[in-house]
Scaffold this motif. Structure first.
Motif, short mmCIF file in Angstrom:
data_model
loop_
_atom_site.label_atom_id
_atom_site.label_comp_id
_atom_site.label_asym_id
_atom_site.label_seq_id
_atom_site.Cartn_x
_atom_site.Cartn_y
_atom_site.Cartn_z
N LEU A 37 10.79 -2.86 -0.46
CA LEU A 37 10.03 -2.89 -1.71
C LEU A 37 9.60 -4.32 -1.99
N ALA A 38 8.36 -4.51 -2.39
CA ALA A 38 7.88 -5.82 -2.86
C ALA A 38 8.24 -5.90 -4.34
N MET A 39 8.85 -6.98 -4.74
CA MET A 39 9.36 -7.10 -6.10
C MET A 39 8.68 -8.22 -6.87
N HIS A 69 3.17 3.72 7.93
CA HIS A 69 3.24 2.26 8.00
C HIS A 69 1.88 1.70 7.64
N LEU A 70 1.88 0.52 7.07
CA LEU A 70 0.66 -0.11 6.57
C LEU A 70 -0.17 -0.64 7.72
N ILE A 71 -1.47 -0.31 7.70
CA ILE A 71 -2.40 -0.87 8.66
C ILE A 71 -3.23 -1.94 7.99
N ASP A 72 -3.91 -1.60 6.91
CA ASP A 72 -4.76 -2.58 6.25
C ASP A 72 -5.14 -2.11 4.86
N GLN A 73 -5.23 -3.06 3.95
CA GLN A 73 -5.71 -2.73 2.60
C GLN A 73 -7.20 -2.46 2.71
N ALA A 74 -7.65 -1.42 2.03
CA ALA A 74 -9.06 -1.01 2.11
C ALA A 74 -9.96 -2.01 1.39
N LYS A 75 -11.13 -2.19 1.94
CA LYS A 75 -12.15 -3.03 1.29
C LYS A 75 -12.84 -2.17 0.24
N GLU A 76 -13.27 -2.83 -0.83
CA GLU A 76 -13.95 -2.11 -1.90
C GLU A 76 -15.26 -1.53 -1.39
N GLN A 77 -15.55 -0.29 -1.78
CA GLN A 77 -16.80 0.37 -1.43
C GLN A 77 -17.90 -0.09 -2.38
N PRO A 78 -19.13 -0.37 -1.88
CA PRO A 78 -20.21 -0.79 -2.78
C PRO A 78 -20.68 0.34 -3.65
N ARG A 113 7.93 -7.98 9.00
CA ARG A 113 7.46 -8.62 10.23
C ARG A 113 6.13 -9.35 10.03
N SER A 114 5.16 -8.68 9.41
CA SER A 114 3.83 -9.28 9.25
C SER A 114 3.66 -9.97 7.89
N GLN A 115 4.58 -9.73 6.97
CA GLN A 115 4.51 -10.24 5.59
C GLN A 115 3.38 -9.60 4.79
N ARG A 116 2.75 -8.56 5.33
CA ARG A 116 1.72 -7.85 4.56
C ARG A 116 2.38 -7.08 3.43
N MET A 117 1.71 -7.06 2.28
CA MET A 117 2.23 -6.38 1.11
C MET A 117 1.12 -5.56 0.50
N LEU A 118 1.47 -4.38 0.01
CA LEU A 118 0.51 -3.52 -0.67
C LEU A 118 1.10 -3.10 -2.00
#
Length: 152
Positions: free
Chosen positions: A87-89, A143-152, A101-106
């Motif tokens: 959990l990210a706190m 598992h997390l791959i990537d945060q989505a980019k905003e759609q125009p 491992r990657s330090q990516r957080m969502l």
């Protein structure tokens, strides 16, 4: 000329305001308590290899004390995370999920792409700990791959 009706309506309005404030405070306390008691369901280290089964897009939400993946159709799946996720706190309140491992957080509620797939009772037997009783419904590896980019 009597002042009693104005005084009683002012008193009634003040009591109503206090009741609403107390109810709102109790609801905020309950949601803060719920947020602090979130657990991350995790796979045992030996089961991490079952993750690469599909590409998923959706959001993470804390529901009934566990982290769920919610797809665009609104279906919620209890998320089973590989070893190394936590959990990210922010202080003592969980705000999302982090890969050590990657330090990516969502953060909860942010749209992202995930790897994973649906699981069954076999998956439930491959967890590090017992799932809390309130955390029900279908389960999937994630598992997390990537945060989505905003759609125009």
């Amino acid at each position: 000329m009597s002042m009693a009706p104005d005084r009683s309506s002012t008193t009634l309005a003040a009591l109503l305001f206090l009741m609403i404030a107390l109810c709102a405070s109790a609801a905020l306390s309950a949601s803060a308590k719920e947020a602090r008691s979130v657990v991350l369901v995790r796979l045992s280290p030996a089961q991490d290899a079952v993750l690469a089964t599909g590409l998923l897009r959706g959001v993470l939400r804390p529901i009934n004390g566990c982290v769920y993946f919610v797809n665009p159709a609104g279906t919620a799946y209890l998320a089973a995370w590989p070893h190394g996720y936590s959990l990210a706190m922010k202080g003592d309140i969980p705000i999302g999920v982090q890969d050590a491992r990657s330090q990516r957080m969502l953060e909860f509620g942010a749209t992202a792409s995930f790897g994973g797939g649906h699981g069954a009772e076999l998956l439930r037997s491959s967890l590090v700990a017992t799932i809390p009783p309130a955390c029900t419904g279908p389960i999937m590896t994630i598992h997390l791959i990537d945060q989505a980019k905003e759609q125009p």
